[in-house]
Design a protein around this motif. Structure first.
Motif, PDB file in Angstrom:
ATOM      1  N   ASP A 242     114.727  94.262  -9.791  1.00 23.45           N
ATOM      2  CA  ASP A 242     115.743  94.189 -10.849  1.00 23.45           C
ATOM      3  C   ASP A 242     115.775  95.482 -11.648  1.00 23.45           C
ATOM      4  N   ALA A 243     115.812  96.598 -10.921  1.00 24.81           N
ATOM      5  CA  ALA A 243     115.690  97.903 -11.571  1.00 24.81           C
ATOM      6  C   ALA A 243     116.969  98.732 -11.482  1.00 24.81           C
ATOM      7  N   ALA A 244     118.107  98.124 -11.143  1.00 16.45           N
ATOM      8  CA  ALA A 244     119.342  98.893 -10.989  1.00 16.45           C
ATOM      9  C   ALA A 244     119.730  99.605 -12.291  1.00 16.45           C
ATOM     10  N   GLY A 245     119.544  98.944 -13.418  1.00 16.18           N
ATOM     11  CA  GLY A 245     119.884  99.558 -14.695  1.00 16.18           C
ATOM     12  C   GLY A 245     119.037 100.782 -14.980  1.00 16.18           C
ATOM     13  N   LYS A 246     117.757 100.715 -14.685  1.00 18.13           N
ATOM     14  CA  LYS A 246     116.868 101.855 -14.914  1.00 18.13           C
ATOM     15  C   LYS A 246     117.194 102.993 -13.947  1.00 18.13           C
ATOM     16  N   PRO A 417     129.572  96.455  -2.702  1.00 15.58           N
ATOM     17  CA  PRO A 417     129.042  95.132  -3.063  1.00 15.58           C
ATOM     18  C   PRO A 417     129.357  94.715  -4.495  1.00 15.58           C
ATOM     19  N   LYS A 418     129.840  95.642  -5.323  1.00 12.75           N
ATOM     20  CA  LYS A 418     130.231  95.399  -6.716  1.00 12.75           C
ATOM     21  C   LYS A 418     129.050  95.221  -7.663  1.00 12.75           C
ATOM     22  N   HIS A 419     128.045  94.444  -7.264  1.00 15.60           N
ATOM     23  CA  HIS A 419     126.924  94.162  -8.159  1.00 15.60           C
ATOM     24  C   HIS A 419     125.615  94.124  -7.367  1.00 15.60           C
ATOM     25  N   PRO A 420     124.481  94.363  -8.026  1.00 21.50           N
ATOM     26  CA  PRO A 420     123.196  94.263  -7.328  1.00 21.50           C
ATOM     27  C   PRO A 420     122.937  92.853  -6.804  1.00 21.50           C
ATOM     28  N   ASN A 421     122.222  92.787  -5.698  1.00 18.69           N
ATOM     29  CA  ASN A 421     121.754  91.511  -5.125  1.00 18.69           C
ATOM     30  C   ASN A 421     122.901  90.589  -4.726  1.00 18.69           C
ATOM     31  N   THR A 422     124.036  91.162  -4.312  1.00 23.13           N
ATOM     32  CA  THR A 422     125.154  90.328  -3.868  1.00 23.13           C
ATOM     33  C   THR A 422     125.513  90.552  -2.401  1.00 23.13           C
ATOM     34  N   MET A 423     124.883  91.518  -1.726  1.00 23.94           N
ATOM     35  CA  MET A 423     125.173  91.748  -0.312  1.00 23.94           C
ATOM     36  C   MET A 423     123.874  91.779   0.473  1.00 23.94           C
ATOM     37  N   HIS A 424     123.809  90.933   1.504  1.00 22.95           N
ATOM     38  CA  HIS A 424     122.581  90.808   2.289  1.00 22.95           C
ATOM     39  C   HIS A 424     122.936  90.754   3.768  1.00 22.95           C
ATOM     40  N   SER A 425     122.062  91.292   4.588  1.00 19.68           N
ATOM     41  CA  SER A 425     122.280  91.222   6.032  1.00 19.68           C
ATOM     42  C   SER A 425     120.939  91.095   6.726  1.00 19.68           C
ATOM     43  N   ALA A 426     120.987  90.945   8.043  1.00 18.69           N
ATOM     44  CA  ALA A 426     119.768  90.790   8.832  1.00 18.69           C
ATOM     45  C   ALA A 426     119.254  92.133   9.323  1.00 18.69           C
ATOM     46  N   GLN A 427     119.548  93.220   8.595  1.00 15.35           N
ATOM     47  CA  GLN A 427     119.161  94.538   9.078  1.00 15.35           C
ATOM     48  C   GLN A 427     117.664  94.802   8.938  1.00 15.35           C
ATOM     49  N   GLY A 428     116.932  93.877   8.327  1.00 16.14           N
ATOM     50  CA  GLY A 428     115.491  94.058   8.244  1.00 16.14           C
ATOM     51  C   GLY A 428     114.828  93.958   9.603  1.00 16.14           C
ATOM     52  N   ALA A 429     114.928  92.793  10.239  1.00 20.41           N
ATOM     53  CA  ALA A 429     114.372  92.591  11.573  1.00 20.41           C
ATOM     54  C   ALA A 429     115.445  92.672  12.655  1.00 20.41           C
ATOM     55  N   GLY A 430     116.718  92.428  12.272  1.00 18.42           N
ATOM     56  CA  GLY A 430     117.817  92.628  13.213  1.00 18.42           C
ATOM     57  C   GLY A 430     118.098  91.472  14.144  1.00 18.42           C
TER      58      GLY A 430
END
Length: 555
Positions: A242-246, A417-430
């Motif tokens: 939760d550090a987008a503001g900083k 994505p407009k805002h933090p923590n609003t876009m997610h995908s499976a690009q971690g493990a794929g």
């Protein structure tokens, strides 16, 4: 002399009364549930199985909400998204053997994306532990070994008294930076056994804070404030902490351009004058990053996707802030700061001096113009039009979940994505099949917010069964299925073998589950998607379209 901690350990009168008169008929499963409730859990995901019935019966006697998906892997994806959305540990309840193993791909994604999932699995009865001695159904020689190399930590309870402490220990591990999935294992007989232990109250599993060492942030601040061309790469760690503001404050103080990784989408405002957006698979961007004399990497290990497939070789100094110790300097030498992104950025803000650079926004604008010109020369209007239509239809605060499909690969680079923590995908493990069950988990976490899932027809077939889950729980998820007749992204890689698929009439199939569905066109997508997202409950929008990727620029 009385110490403060002595006072904390004294039970209240209510706790004394509860301890002396516990409800009758409680089991080890009840101890699991009571511990979860005491830690703050309100929702669990999973599927019952033979050895786990003592656990699921206890859930049924409690106030916990059980969201049961149709396969363990999809339940894991839903828990993953619940954890990402809320920042809380998401309990995933599993049975033994095949049921447990079915969750492995989901836990691998959670591990790669640092999602806090608390997997609690049953085991064969205690006398059968050790493998092969009793011939129990679902028996594995060493079940925990199958998960040890995937999850962050493994925890086992072999007696009822161990259960509360083991679950609290696992909970703390899942939520201590870097977040991640953890594994808890409890034998069937321990879950079923009646217990005389009092009800579990007052559990504490506060995660440890990972603060930076001051001598490291002092040196990093000195480098940054004296840099000529500083650049920041913001990864998923910025979102999770939760550090987008900083991050925004620091970038503006340094006048440093910021590019977000695919896992860090939303960490920096897309249209900010210092925003390089997310064009990491573009050689123009790679050159820009390599030219930085100081590169600050926050919450990223600079893995394959974040380094333009390992073609990125920074020429200046590198400062890497990373909570995962194993990722420090793992790809590029530099000043490694082992810390939570939020705490490290705060330390830099308290130390670094203002750095004027009126030309920085102009350099950003020129780079983005070069990227736009390259795209314009490739006749990719359709793909860009589709992303524009989705962005216009999707409410700014609505989360979106993207499967491994061509449109998602585009979205990694090109979607705002407009805002933090609003876009997610499976690009971690794929892995395939992430988007729809993950969107269901997010809809459970945020029931008043419409959620979007985007899949190809190949990935959609992994998740069709959970149309029933969406309907059963009336979850507000709109599922966009881009139907190109097979594994389109693999065809883009030049593979024709096994990539053409027979598929159902997705709209008719959705309707058979009682889920409203429509088949749309590129021209009608915005209107149809807007209508679906504004209509409460689940819906499906099918888009027949053959898409192309932009030309690779990392070769």
């Amino acid at each position: 002399m009385t110490h403060d901690h002595d006072l904390v350990l004294r039970p209240t009168e209510a706790q004394k009364a509860a301890a002396l008169a516990p409800p009758p008929g409680r089991t080890g499963g009840d101890l699991v549930v009571e511990t979860l409730c005491s830690l703050g859990a309100t929702t669990v995901f999973g599927l019952p199985g033979q050895h786990a019935l003592g656990l699921f019966d206890a859930v049924g006697r409690s106030d916990l909400r059980l969201v049961g998906l149709r396969t363990e892997n999809n339940a894991g994806f839903a828990a993953d998204a619940y954890g990402r959305t809320t920042g809380e540990a998401a309990p995933l309840l599993l049975s033994t053997g095949p049921g447990a193993l079915m969750a492995l791909p989901a836990l691998a994604e959670a591990a790669a994306a640092s999602a806090p999932v608390l997997a609690i699995a049953s085991q064969v009865p205690t006398p059968g532990l050790g493998g092969g001695r009793r011939g129990h159904l679902h028996e594995l020689r060493d079940q925990a070994a199958s998960f040890r190399d995937v999850v962050k930590s493994v925890h086992t309870a072999r007696t009822p008294s161990q259960i509360p402490s083991v679950i609290a220990e696992a909970w703390e591990s899942a939520l201590t930076a870097p977040h991640g999935p953890v594994w808890v294992e409890i034998p069937e007989d321990v879950l079923r056994a009646e217990t005389l232990l009092p009800q579990v109250t007052g559990m504490d599993a506060t995660p440890h804070e990972l603060a930076p060492r001051p001598e490291l942030t002092a040196l990093a601040a000195h480098w940054l404030e004296n840099a000529e061309r500083p650049v920041i790469i913001a990864g998923g760690g910025v979102i999770r902490s939760d550090a987008a503001g900083k991050l925004k404050q620091l970038a503006e103080r340094l006048n440093a351009p910021v590019v977000t990784t695919f896992g860090g989408k939303g960490a920096f405002p897309w249209t900010h004058p210092l925003s390089l957006q997310s064009w990491l698979e573009d050689r123009h961007m790679t050159d820009f990053l390599e030219d930085a004399d100081v590169l600050l990497v926050v919450g990223s290990g600079l893995g394959e996707l974040s380094s333009n497939y390992h073609t990125f070789f920074p020429e200046g100094r590198v400062v890497q802030i990373e909570a995962d110790l194993g990722k420090l300097e793992s790809n590029h030498a530099g000043l490694g700061i082992h810390a939570d992104a939020r705490l490290a950025l705060q330390a830099l803000l308290e130390t670094v001096a203002e750095r004027p650079d009126p030309q920085a926004p102009e350099r950003v604008a020129l780079l983005l113009a070069d990227i736009a010109a390259r795209l314009a020369a490739q006749d990719l209007t359709l793909e860009q039009q589709l992303l524009t239509s989705i962005r216009q239809a999707l409410p700014p605060r609505s989360p979106s979940f993207w499967d491994m499909t061509i449109l998602s690969y585009w979205a990694w680079s090109a979607f705002d994505p407009k805002h933090p923590n609003t876009m997610h995908s499976a690009q971690g493990a794929g892995g395939l099949g992430y988007a729809f069950p993950a969107a269901l988990g997010a809809a459970v976490a945020e029931p008043d917010t419409p959620v979007l899932a985007v899949s190809g027809d190949g990935g959609a077939m992994y998740s069709i069964a959970d149309l029933a889950t969406a309907r059963q729980h009336d979850l507000d998820v709109t599922w966009l299925i881009v139907d190109d007749g097979g594994y389109g992204i693999l065809r883009e890689y030049g593979c024709e073998t096994g990539t053409a698929l027979t598929r159902p009439d997705f709209a008719a199939l959705a309707a058979s589950f009682g889920v409203p569905a429509t088949t749309t066109t590129p021209e009608g997508l915005r209107e149809d998607l807007t209508k679906a997202l504004r209509t409460p409950g689940p819906s499906v929008v099918v888009l027949p379209a053959a898409l192309r990727m932009f030309a690779p620029t990392h070769l």
